[in-house]
Design a protein around this motif. Structure first.
Motif, PDB file in Angstrom:
ATOM      1  N   VAL A  99       0.842  -1.188   0.000  1.00  0.00           N
ATOM      2  CA  VAL A  99       0.000   0.000   0.000  1.00  0.00           C
ATOM      3  C   VAL A  99       0.881   1.243   0.000  1.00  0.00           C
ATOM      4  O   VAL A  99       1.866   1.313   0.739  1.00  0.00           O
ATOM      5  CB  VAL A  99      -0.923   0.008   1.243  1.00  0.00           C
ATOM      6  N   TYR A 100       0.513   2.222  -0.817  1.00  0.00           N
ATOM      7  CA  TYR A 100       1.139   3.536  -0.765  1.00  0.00           C
ATOM      8  C   TYR A 100       0.194   4.423   0.031  1.00  0.00           C
ATOM      9  O   TYR A 100      -0.945   4.671  -0.376  1.00  0.00           O
ATOM     10  CB  TYR A 100       1.371   4.106  -2.168  1.00  0.00           C
ATOM     11  N   SER A 101       0.659   4.886   1.183  1.00  0.00           N
ATOM     12  CA  SER A 101      -0.170   5.659   2.092  1.00  0.00           C
ATOM     13  C   SER A 101       0.004   7.156   1.864  1.00  0.00           C
ATOM     14  O   SER A 101       1.123   7.641   1.734  1.00  0.00           O
ATOM     15  CB  SER A 101       0.218   5.319   3.537  1.00  0.00           C
ATOM     16  N   TYR A 102      -1.115   7.892   1.860  1.00  0.00           N
ATOM     17  CA  TYR A 102      -1.086   9.344   1.776  1.00  0.00           C
ATOM     18  C   TYR A 102      -1.176   9.975   3.161  1.00  0.00           C
ATOM     19  O   TYR A 102      -1.222  11.197   3.279  1.00  0.00           O
ATOM     20  CB  TYR A 102      -2.247   9.866   0.930  1.00  0.00           C
ATOM     21  N   THR A 103      -1.239   9.150   4.208  1.00  0.00           N
ATOM     22  CA  THR A 103      -1.391   9.694   5.548  1.00  0.00           C
ATOM     23  C   THR A 103      -0.042  10.146   6.108  1.00  0.00           C
ATOM     24  O   THR A 103       1.009   9.737   5.637  1.00  0.00           O
ATOM     25  CB  THR A 103      -2.017   8.657   6.503  1.00  0.00           C
ATOM     26  N   ASP A 104      -0.107  10.977   7.113  1.00  0.00           N
ATOM     27  CA  ASP A 104       1.101  11.440   7.794  1.00  0.00           C
ATOM     28  C   ASP A 104       0.852  11.276   9.288  1.00  0.00           C
ATOM     29  O   ASP A 104      -0.023  11.958   9.830  1.00  0.00           O
ATOM     30  CB  ASP A 104       1.368  12.904   7.453  1.00  0.00           C
ATOM     31  N   PRO A 105       1.529  10.325   9.939  1.00  0.00           N
ATOM     32  CA  PRO A 105       2.607   9.482   9.434  1.00  0.00           C
ATOM     33  C   PRO A 105       2.079   8.398   8.488  1.00  0.00           C
ATOM     34  O   PRO A 105       0.887   8.102   8.479  1.00  0.00           O
ATOM     35  CB  PRO A 105       3.202   8.857  10.702  1.00  0.00           C
ATOM     36  N   VAL A 106       2.993   7.825   7.737  1.00  0.00           N
ATOM     37  CA  VAL A 106       2.644   6.848   6.709  1.00  0.00           C
ATOM     38  C   VAL A 106       1.829   5.685   7.280  1.00  0.00           C
ATOM     39  O   VAL A 106       0.870   5.233   6.656  1.00  0.00           O
ATOM     40  CB  VAL A 106       3.929   6.327   6.016  1.00  0.00           C
ATOM     41  N   ASP A 107       2.198   5.202   8.457  1.00  0.00           N
ATOM     42  CA  ASP A 107       1.469   4.062   9.013  1.00  0.00           C
ATOM     43  C   ASP A 107       0.144   4.467   9.664  1.00  0.00           C
ATOM     44  O   ASP A 107      -0.589   3.629  10.186  1.00  0.00           O
ATOM     45  CB  ASP A 107       2.332   3.248   9.972  1.00  0.00           C
ATOM     46  N   GLY A 108      -0.213   5.738   9.584  1.00  0.00           N
ATOM     47  CA  GLY A 108      -1.514   6.197  10.067  1.00  0.00           C
ATOM     48  C   GLY A 108      -2.662   5.530   9.328  1.00  0.00           C
ATOM     49  O   GLY A 108      -3.763   5.406   9.860  1.00  0.00           O
ATOM     50  N   ILE A 109      -2.404   5.070   8.121  1.00  0.00           N
ATOM     51  CA  ILE A 109      -3.438   4.392   7.329  1.00  0.00           C
ATOM     52  C   ILE A 109      -3.942   3.137   8.035  1.00  0.00           C
ATOM     53  O   ILE A 109      -5.078   2.715   7.841  1.00  0.00           O
ATOM     54  CB  ILE A 109      -2.919   4.087   5.902  1.00  0.00           C
ATOM     55  N   LEU A 110      -3.102   2.552   8.879  1.00  0.00           N
ATOM     56  CA  LEU A 110      -3.464   1.319   9.575  1.00  0.00           C
ATOM     57  C   LEU A 110      -4.495   1.547  10.677  1.00  0.00           C
ATOM     58  O   LEU A 110      -5.075   0.590  11.186  1.00  0.00           O
ATOM     59  CB  LEU A 110      -2.219   0.645  10.148  1.00  0.00           C
ATOM     60  N   SER A 111      -4.746   2.787  11.041  1.00  0.00           N
ATOM     61  CA  SER A 111      -5.739   3.062  12.079  1.00  0.00           C
ATOM     62  C   SER A 111      -7.165   3.074  11.524  1.00  0.00           C
ATOM     63  O   SER A 111      -8.127   3.131  12.288  1.00  0.00           O
ATOM     64  CB  SER A 111      -5.433   4.373  12.791  1.00  0.00           C
ATOM     65  N   TYR A 112      -7.302   3.010  10.219  1.00  0.00           N
ATOM     66  CA  TYR A 112      -8.631   2.953   9.589  1.00  0.00           C
ATOM     67  C   TYR A 112      -8.927   1.502   9.235  1.00  0.00           C
ATOM     68  O   TYR A 112      -8.227   0.896   8.437  1.00  0.00           O
ATOM     69  CB  TYR A 112      -8.669   3.830   8.332  1.00  0.00           C
ATOM     70  N   ARG A 113      -9.955   0.932   9.836  1.00  0.00           N
ATOM     71  CA  ARG A 113     -10.253  -0.493   9.659  1.00  0.00           C
ATOM     72  C   ARG A 113     -11.165  -0.767   8.463  1.00  0.00           C
ATOM     73  O   ARG A 113     -11.068  -1.808   7.845  1.00  0.00           O
ATOM     74  CB  ARG A 113     -10.899  -1.072  10.923  1.00  0.00           C
ATOM     75  N   HIS A 114     -12.066   0.134   8.172  1.00  0.00           N
ATOM     76  CA  HIS A 114     -13.039  -0.086   7.096  1.00  0.00           C
ATOM     77  C   HIS A 114     -12.719   0.832   5.927  1.00  0.00           C
ATOM     78  O   HIS A 114     -12.749   2.057   6.060  1.00  0.00           O
ATOM     79  CB  HIS A 114     -14.465   0.143   7.606  1.00  0.00           C
ATOM     80  N   TRP A 115     -12.404   0.220   4.805  1.00  0.00           N
ATOM     81  CA  TRP A 115     -12.004   0.939   3.609  1.00  0.00           C
ATOM     82  C   TRP A 115     -13.036   0.726   2.513  1.00  0.00           C
ATOM     83  O   TRP A 115     -13.713  -0.301   2.460  1.00  0.00           O
ATOM     84  CB  TRP A 115     -10.668   0.423   3.082  1.00  0.00           C
ATOM     85  N   ARG A 139     -16.813   0.012  -6.676  1.00  0.00           N
ATOM     86  CA  ARG A 139     -16.588   0.293  -5.255  1.00  0.00           C
ATOM     87  C   ARG A 139     -16.693  -1.017  -4.496  1.00  0.00           C
ATOM     88  O   ARG A 139     -17.684  -1.729  -4.619  1.00  0.00           O
ATOM     89  CB  ARG A 139     -17.606   1.308  -4.749  1.00  0.00           C
ATOM     90  N   ILE A 140     -15.676  -1.315  -3.686  1.00  0.00           N
ATOM     91  CA  ILE A 140     -15.617  -2.582  -2.966  1.00  0.00           C
ATOM     92  C   ILE A 140     -15.380  -2.287  -1.488  1.00  0.00           C
ATOM     93  O   ILE A 140     -14.395  -1.640  -1.134  1.00  0.00           O
ATOM     94  CB  ILE A 140     -14.462  -3.459  -3.505  1.00  0.00           C
ATOM     95  N   ALA A 141     -16.262  -2.769  -0.636  1.00  0.00           N
ATOM     96  CA  ALA A 141     -16.066  -2.628   0.806  1.00  0.00           C
ATOM     97  C   ALA A 141     -14.973  -3.597   1.233  1.00  0.00           C
ATOM     98  O   ALA A 141     -14.973  -4.762   0.836  1.00  0.00           O
ATOM     99  CB  ALA A 141     -17.360  -2.919   1.548  1.00  0.00           C
ATOM    100  N   ALA A 142     -14.030  -3.103   2.029  1.00  0.00           N
ATOM    101  CA  ALA A 142     -12.932  -3.950   2.498  1.00  0.00           C
ATOM    102  C   ALA A 142     -12.684  -3.667   3.971  1.00  0.00           C
ATOM    103  O   ALA A 142     -12.889  -2.544   4.446  1.00  0.00           O
ATOM    104  CB  ALA A 142     -11.667  -3.672   1.693  1.00  0.00           C
ATOM    105  N   GLU A 143     -12.231  -4.703   4.680  1.00  0.00           N
ATOM    106  CA  GLU A 143     -11.903  -4.550   6.089  1.00  0.00           C
ATOM    107  C   GLU A 143     -10.456  -4.947   6.316  1.00  0.00           C
ATOM    108  O   GLU A 143     -10.027  -6.035   5.915  1.00  0.00           O
ATOM    109  CB  GLU A 143     -12.823  -5.412   6.946  1.00  0.00           C
TER     110      GLU A 143
END
Length: 175
Positions: free
Chosen positions: A25-41, A49-53
């Motif tokens: 995954v290429y994350s646009y969040t700052d910090p980069v691993d901040g993307i991991l705090s979002y569980r439902h994508w 559009r695909i729901a992912a967890e």
């Protein structure tokens, strides 16, 4: 593809990682691993559009690798390559006063401190040293030039007024 007004893009899936369905995954969040705090994508890929967890994820070198629930093999994982990762705006944390998410700056009308309209913020780029506003001309602009303006609050960017849809910059229109 147009962005839904109640969500924003926080990253994209770039490729597969390993043989058990993990994804890079290429994350646009700052910090980069901040993307991991979002569980439902919501994944947006080829107009679908695909729901992912998010099952689990971690830093891997300079990037992020994730395991999504229900994706257990490399071939299935490969079909998600290139997908945008989106989350509802309601899940984003509040920012301190004077800080903004990129999506909030996009489409703001850009004016010089002298009142000349340069266009609208189309998008932003991360350059390493500072972010850059990509300002595209519109019908009300002083000319039809595209401008790259450094996003430097209090130096170049003098005012951001989200309610008025306006951004004021100390910038020479000749640049």
């Amino acid at each position: 593809m147009a962005q839904h007004p109640q969500e924003t893009v926080i990253g994209r899936i770039t490729s597969v990682f390993g043989v058990k369905g993990w994804l890079k995954v290429y994350s646009y969040t700052d910090p980069v691993d901040g993307i991991l705090s979002y569980r439902h994508w919501t994944l947006v890929h080829d107009g679908k559009r695909i729901a992912a967890e998010l099952d689990t994820g971690r830093r891997q070198g300079q990037g992020i690798v994730v395991k999504l629930k229900g994706i257990d093999d490399r071939d299935l994982a490969r079909t998600y390559g290139g997908a945008e990762i989106r989350v509802p705006l309601s899940e984003l944390p509040d920012l301190p006063e004077g800080e903004y998410y990129w999506y909030q700056l996009e489409q703001l009308s850009v004016y010089t401190v002298e009142g000349e309209r340069l266009g609208k913020v189309d998008h932003l780029l991360e350059t390493g040293s500072n972010d850059v506003l990509i300002v595209k001309a519109d019908d009300a602009s002083i000319d039809q030039r595209e401008r790259l303006i450094p996003y430097l609050p209090d130096d170049v960017v003098r005012e951001v007024d989200l309610a008025a849809g306006r951004l004021v910059v100390d910038w020479d229109p000749e640049f």
